[in-house]
Design an enzyme around this catalytic site. Sequence first.
Site, PDB file in Angstrom:
ATOM      1  CE  LYS A   1      -3.705   2.426   2.359  1.00 47.58           C
ATOM      2  NZ  LYS A   1      -4.434   2.562   3.603  1.00 47.58           N
TER       3      LYS A   1
ATOM      4  CG  HIS B   1       2.601   6.170  -4.659  1.00 47.62           C
ATOM      5  ND1 HIS B   1       1.580   7.061  -4.443  1.00 47.62           N
ATOM      6  CD2 HIS B   1       3.121   5.905  -3.439  1.00 47.62           C
ATOM      7  CE1 HIS B   1       1.487   7.317  -3.148  1.00 47.62           C
ATOM      8  NE2 HIS B   1       2.410   6.610  -2.524  1.00 47.62           N
TER       9      HIS B   1
END
Length: 120
Positions: free
Chosen positions: A23, A27
């Site tokens: 999670k 990115h």
Amino acid sequence: ITALACNFFVQETIPVADAYFLKHIIHDYNDTKSIEILSNIKVTNPKATIYVIEFGPMPGPNVPHLSKVFDIHMALTLDGNERTQEEYHALFKEAGYGLTKTHLLAGGQHPLYIQEIESS
């Protein structure tokens, strides 16, 4: 479910597991580092399922989306970025994975979504 900390850049610290929940991890990093993370998991357990939980996918130009704000933030602070679905597919393929399922949260109304990937 057991949550364990590890350093995804040091393969020996990654515990063997049936699944890995990443999670807001991918990115944070550019493509090279993201592929390293996924590759290290694959060495630890090539049969594991990986759940990549991120904002997005980022739509193309001139389409507003919350992920675009985070794209700027990630680029300025961590050398990371949000990705379009096509960019995720290319990233997964480079690391030897394929997308098996996408899970939309709140019927697609939530800015996060989950990509389920497995070794290809």
